[in-house]
Design an enzyme around this catalytic site. Structure first.
Site, PDB file in Angstrom:
ATOM      1  N   CYS A  98     -10.394   3.137  -4.732  1.00 47.77           N
ATOM      2  CA  CYS A  98     -11.023   3.941  -5.795  1.00 47.77           C
ATOM      3  C   CYS A  98     -11.014   3.171  -7.130  1.00 47.77           C
ATOM      4  O   CYS A  98     -11.780   2.234  -7.290  1.00 47.77           O
ATOM      5  CB  CYS A  98     -10.354   5.307  -5.914  1.00 47.77           C
ATOM      6  N   HIS A 185     -10.336   7.479  -0.433  1.00 54.32           N
ATOM      7  CA  HIS A 185      -8.879   7.560  -0.534  1.00 54.32           C
ATOM      8  C   HIS A 185      -8.242   7.744   0.848  1.00 54.32           C
ATOM      9  O   HIS A 185      -8.026   8.883   1.273  1.00 54.32           O
ATOM     10  CB  HIS A 185      -8.474   8.743  -1.418  1.00 54.32           C
ATOM     11  N   GLU A 187      -5.242   7.465   1.552  1.00 53.29           N
ATOM     12  CA  GLU A 187      -3.903   8.040   1.357  1.00 53.29           C
ATOM     13  C   GLU A 187      -3.926   9.546   1.107  1.00 53.29           C
ATOM     14  O   GLU A 187      -2.888  10.220   1.216  1.00 53.29           O
ATOM     15  CB  GLU A 187      -3.186   7.332   0.201  1.00 53.29           C
TER      16      GLU A 187
END
Length: 240
Positions: A98, A185, A187
């Site tokens: 990002c 993302h 994560e």
């Protein structure tokens, strides 16, 4: 032998989210623990001026997401850009997510700006370029959780597109075997994305918010991307 990864954390969470989610560095550690390649992680919050000691050696440096703009003038962003350019010129492997994806593109000669498409939220699907050796396990299409209003609009010289969509043409790119970046993302988990959507509902507007919430019914390839990144870092080493 475990890979050694330096996580350069470029944000702090909202106070009400810290107890449950801790921080982006912690999220990445949780993510990478779910993929099969052995790796150890050390987190440095660069917003607070934390960096590795000069004599510390890492197999790669990962730059996290952030509420900040990659093209911002904040002093900590300028310090980070100087540090990353030194790492790049030294030949170190760099991973960007990002904000990190955008910052590395900008730093290495590309362009990043506020996207005319508006906010990207929820789960998004991307087309993939032909499979590279590190893209194992393979997938037909890539899905990732996203939360961004900026995009890379021009790639650095020598970069090749890894994933794209009509909404986000440069959603992932690599530069040779040294740089690998994703706009999405890996994560994030569904609950965290739902919380972000709820906190930004007014800014997003009803239509974008509703579409983002509905998309969370799908699964995403975060763990797969984590394994891709570790395979990219390991290259031909015995770690894979």
């Amino acid at each position: 032998m475990s890979l050694r990864i330096c996580i350069l954390e470029t944000d702090v969470l909202r106070p009400e989210l810290v107890e449950q989610y801790h921080g982006y560095g912690h999220m990445f550690q949780s993510l990478f623990a779910r993929q099969p390649i052995a790796a150890d992680f050390t987190v440095y919050n660069v917003m607070h001026g934390e960096y590795p000691a000069d004599d510390e050696q890492f197999d790669a440096y990962l730059i996290t997401g952030s509420k900040a703009d990659s093209f911002g003038a904040d002093p900590w962003i300028q310090t980070l850009k100087t540090y990353l350019l030194e790492r790049y010129q030294r030949g170190d492997k760099l991973l960007g997510i990002c904000f990190g994806h955008q910052l590395l593109a900008l730093l290495l000669g590309g362009k990043t700006e506020r996207a005319k498409q508006g906010w990207g939220v929820g789960i998004h699907e991307y087309q993939l370029a032909p499979t590279s050796p590190w893209m194992s396990p393979p997938v037909d299409k890539l899905t990732l959780l996203i939360s961004h209003q900026d995009q890379v609009t021009a790639l650095p010289e020598g970069a090749t597109v890894v994933a794209s969509s009509e909404f986000c043409p440069f959603a992932a790119y690599q530069i040779n075997d040294q740089v690998l970046c994703f706009q999405g993302h890996p994560e994030f988990i569904h609950d965290y994305s739902r919380t972000l959507l709820e906190t930004r509902q007014e800014a997003l507007g009803d239509k974008v918010y509703a579409k983002g919430i509905a998309s969370l019914e799908q699964d995403h390839h975060g763990t797969t991307v984590a394994e891709w990144m570790m395979r990219f870092v390991a290259g031909d080493s015995k770690a894979v």
